[in-house]
Design a protein around this motif. Structure first.
Motif, short mmCIF file in Angstrom:
data_model
loop_
_atom_site.label_atom_id
_atom_site.label_comp_id
_atom_site.label_asym_id
_atom_site.label_seq_id
_atom_site.Cartn_x
_atom_site.Cartn_y
_atom_site.Cartn_z
N PRO A 73 1.08 -1.11 -0.06
CA PRO A 73 -0.08 0.04 -0.43
C PRO A 73 0.85 1.62 -0.16
CG PRO A 73 -0.98 -1.71 1.59
CD PRO A 73 0.63 -2.18 1.41
N GLU A 74 0.07 2.34 -0.48
CA GLU A 74 0.53 3.61 -0.28
C GLU A 74 0.93 4.30 0.57
OE1 GLU A 74 -0.67 6.35 -3.79
OE2 GLU A 74 -0.80 5.25 -5.40
N THR A 75 -0.31 3.66 2.11
CA THR A 75 -0.30 4.45 3.23
C THR A 75 0.46 3.59 3.87
OG1 THR A 75 -2.04 5.87 2.52
CG2 THR A 75 -1.45 5.50 4.95
N ILE A 76 1.66 3.64 4.59
CA ILE A 76 2.42 2.61 5.46
C ILE A 76 2.47 3.80 6.64
CG2 ILE A 76 4.49 1.07 6.26
CD1 ILE A 76 4.42 1.06 2.85
N GLU A 77 2.36 3.26 7.54
CA GLU A 77 2.63 3.98 9.15
C GLU A 77 2.90 3.49 10.45
OE1 GLU A 77 -0.90 6.32 10.06
OE2 GLU A 77 -1.50 6.92 8.42
N VAL A 78 3.96 4.01 11.28
CA VAL A 78 3.85 3.77 12.45
C VAL A 78 3.47 4.49 13.36
CG1 VAL A 78 6.26 2.79 13.24
CG2 VAL A 78 6.56 2.81 11.30
N GLN A 79 2.77 3.43 14.06
CA GLN A 79 1.77 4.53 14.88
C GLN A 79 1.64 3.81 16.77
OE1 GLN A 79 -1.96 2.22 13.43
NE2 GLN A 79 -1.97 3.17 11.68
N ASN A 80 0.88 4.75 17.03
CA ASN A 80 1.16 4.82 18.66
C ASN A 80 -0.43 3.90 18.66
OD1 ASN A 80 -0.12 6.75 18.76
ND2 ASN A 80 1.51 8.26 19.54
N ARG A 81 -0.44 3.37 19.60
CA ARG A 81 -1.76 3.42 19.70
C ARG A 81 -3.08 3.84 19.56
NH1 ARG A 81 0.99 1.62 25.26
NH2 ARG A 81 2.24 -0.13 24.39
N HIS A 82 -2.85 4.97 20.14
CA HIS A 82 -3.79 6.31 19.24
C HIS A 82 -4.09 6.59 18.11
CE1 HIS A 82 -4.09 8.41 24.00
NE2 HIS A 82 -4.53 7.06 24.15
N LEU A 131 0.06 -5.99 16.79
CA LEU A 131 1.26 -5.42 15.75
C LEU A 131 1.60 -5.08 15.05
CD1 LEU A 131 2.64 -8.85 17.74
CD2 LEU A 131 2.43 -6.85 18.97
N GLY A 132 0.35 -4.99 14.24
CA GLY A 132 0.39 -5.03 12.87
C GLY A 132 -1.31 -5.02 12.38
N GLN A 133 -0.75 -3.75 11.29
CA GLN A 133 -2.40 -4.47 10.71
C GLN A 133 -2.01 -3.80 8.71
OE1 GLN A 133 -6.14 -1.53 12.16
NE2 GLN A 133 -7.29 -2.83 10.97
N TYR A 134 -3.49 -5.13 8.27
CA TYR A 134 -3.32 -4.73 6.48
C TYR A 134 -4.44 -4.43 6.86
CZ TYR A 134 -4.38 -4.89 1.76
OH TYR A 134 -4.91 -4.39 0.97
N ASP A 135 -5.18 -2.59 6.41
CA ASP A 135 -6.36 -2.20 6.06
C ASP A 135 -6.66 -2.52 4.26
OD1 ASP A 135 -8.79 -1.13 6.44
OD2 ASP A 135 -8.18 0.67 7.77
N PRO A 136 -7.76 -2.85 4.34
CA PRO A 136 -8.21 -3.33 2.75
C PRO A 136 -8.95 -1.93 2.80
CG PRO A 136 -9.08 -5.34 4.19
CD PRO A 136 -8.48 -4.60 4.88
N LEU A 137 -9.42 -0.90 3.72
CA LEU A 137 -10.63 -0.67 4.07
C LEU A 137 -11.67 -1.12 3.18
CD1 LEU A 137 -8.85 3.02 2.72
CD2 LEU A 137 -9.29 1.75 5.23
N LEU A 160 -1.10 -0.07 5.73
CA LEU A 160 -0.69 -0.67 5.97
C LEU A 160 -0.38 -0.11 7.56
CD1 LEU A 160 0.84 -3.65 6.28
CD2 LEU A 160 2.57 -2.44 5.03
N TYR A 161 0.09 -1.12 8.82
CA TYR A 161 0.48 0.03 10.26
C TYR A 161 0.91 -1.61 10.81
CZ TYR A 161 -4.44 2.46 8.93
OH TYR A 161 -6.05 2.89 8.01
N PHE A 162 1.35 -0.39 11.42
CA PHE A 162 2.52 -1.05 12.70
C PHE A 162 2.49 -0.54 13.73
CE2 PHE A 162 4.92 -2.01 8.28
CZ PHE A 162 4.71 -3.22 8.51
N VAL A 163 2.17 -0.81 15.49
CA VAL A 163 2.80 -0.61 16.45
C VAL A 163 3.10 -0.05 17.10
CG1 VAL A 163 0.57 -0.19 18.19
CG2 VAL A 163 -0.22 -1.01 15.97
N HIS A 164 4.46 0.40 16.41
CA HIS A 164 5.13 0.30 17.94
C HIS A 164 5.47 -0.41 18.97
CE1 HIS A 164 10.37 1.15 17.32
NE2 HIS A 164 9.57 1.86 18.39
N PRO A 165 5.12 0.57 19.52
CA PRO A 165 4.51 0.27 21.10
C PRO A 165 4.41 -1.15 21.83
CG PRO A 165 4.03 2.45 21.02
CD PRO A 165 4.32 1.87 19.11
N ASN A 166 3.58 -1.22 20.99
CA ASN A 166 3.23 -2.83 20.80
C ASN A 166 4.60 -4.28 20.72
OD1 ASN A 166 1.05 -1.92 22.10
ND2 ASN A 166 -0.68 -2.86 20.32
N ILE A 167 4.50 -3.86 19.79
CA ILE A 167 5.58 -4.40 18.91
C ILE A 167 6.99 -5.30 19.91
CG2 ILE A 167 7.54 -5.16 16.68
CD1 ILE A 167 5.18 -3.62 14.71
#
Length: 334
Positions: A73-82, A131-137, A160-167
């Protein structure tokens, strides 16, 4: 965390701007984030380059091993929980829209508070564990101007999301090497991107089955066939990703699998109850059943042959074929 603010947001749930709606999604976002520690997102240069390399390498390995043509995906984000909660409030809001638009209840205000509290619980729990998520919307209407739709047209894409604090927390709790664990999670999520990239029809197929089931629920019925089809399709989605990731991952992973499975089964009574209520045990069974099916197919005909499942909807295995891969091979790849 601010549990008082969370409870206050739920108790004051008012629905949409005109007071209608069975869930106050703004209150859900406020309450879930108030009940959840955001976690740290102070990425080092090694973290940033590591995530980028993991995704890039996973794409190349999965393309090569799986024989699939796809892009991440074009949207790849490393996120916090919020960040994850905010993204998934939008997703849940889209998914629940058919139910909310049709649902008639006797006590709307009380129902709205209860539903808002339930969704807060779901997103708070998941936000602390995903921990991570692929979101097909799924169920996205593509209207970038909608108040609950993507903020701009470029975001109306799979994400595509990665929740860094959880990992980081999971790697520490499992006592495993963080970069290797992070890479393993990336391979799994990119494997999902590979499926949807190889099967342009898959999002619409899942969406139609979900909409059929939800529409019947709003009318007081239960579309057993729609939910059965959805369960079989998701078993294929989860199982194929599991098999493909295992074949493509470029390191040992048996210890990661064993420790993560043990973590999923463990936890205190509240965590076990939450997983049961959220159906996470069902998802684990989907992983296991689907993965066993595709491992058998790959062992007999090769990993690339298993990709035939994504050529068209008719190639999805039936429930009976999931337990008898030879029958699927006879039908799809004689």
């Amino acid at each position: 965390m601010n549990l008082y603010r969370s409870v206050r947001a739920i108790a004051s749930a008012s629905g949409t701007g005109d007071g209608s709606g069975s869930i106050d999604w703004d209150a859900v976002a406020t309450a879930a984030k108030s009940a959840t520690d955001a976690g740290r997102l102070d990425l080092t240069p090694d973290d940033r380059s590591g995530y980028a390399a993991d995704v890039r390498d996973a794409r190349e390995r999965l393309r090569s091993v799986g024989g699939l043509d796809f892009e991440v995906p074009e949207t790849i984000e490393v996120q916090n929980r919020h960040h994850w909660i905010d993204a998934n409030v939008s997703t849940f809001r889209r998914v629940m829209r058919p139910v909310e638009s049709e649902l008639q209840v006797a006590f709307p205000n009380a129902t709205r508070v209860i539903n808002t509290g339930s969704m807060t619980f779901v997103l708070s729990f998941l936000g602390s564990h995903v921990l991570g998520q692929y979101d097909p919307l799924l169920l996205a209407d593509g209207d970038a101007s909608a108040s609950d739709g993507p903020a701009n047209p470029d975001e109306a894409d799979h994400s595509l999301y990665f929740v860094h604090p959880n990992i980081v927390a999971a790697a520490d709790a499992l006592d495993v090497d963080y970069p290797r664990f992070r890479r393993w999670i990336a391979f799994h999520e990119v494997a999902h991107a590979a499926e949807f990239g190889a099967a342009p029809w898959l999002s619409e197929h899942l969406e139609s089955r979900m909409e059929d089931g939800l529409e019947t629920l709003t009318k007081g019925g239960f579309d057993r066939e729609a939910f059965h089809d959805l369960d079989v399709a998701m078993t294929a989605v989860e199982g194929y990703a599991e098999m493909l990731m295992d074949r493509a991952f470029d390191d040992e992973y048996a210890d990661l699998r064993a420790k993560l499975d043990e973590r999923r089964r463990g936890g205190g009574p509240l965590a076990r109850l939450a997983r049961r209520l959220l159906g996470l045990g069902l998802k684990r069974r989907q992983y296991e059943r689907g993965a066993e099916f595709f491992r058998t197919v790959a062992d007999r005909r090769g990993v690339a042959a298993a990709a035939a499942v994504w050529e068209r909807p008719e190639n999805l295995p039936t429930s009976a074929e999931l337990d008898d891969p030879a029958q699927w091979l006879k039908r799809v790849d004689p």
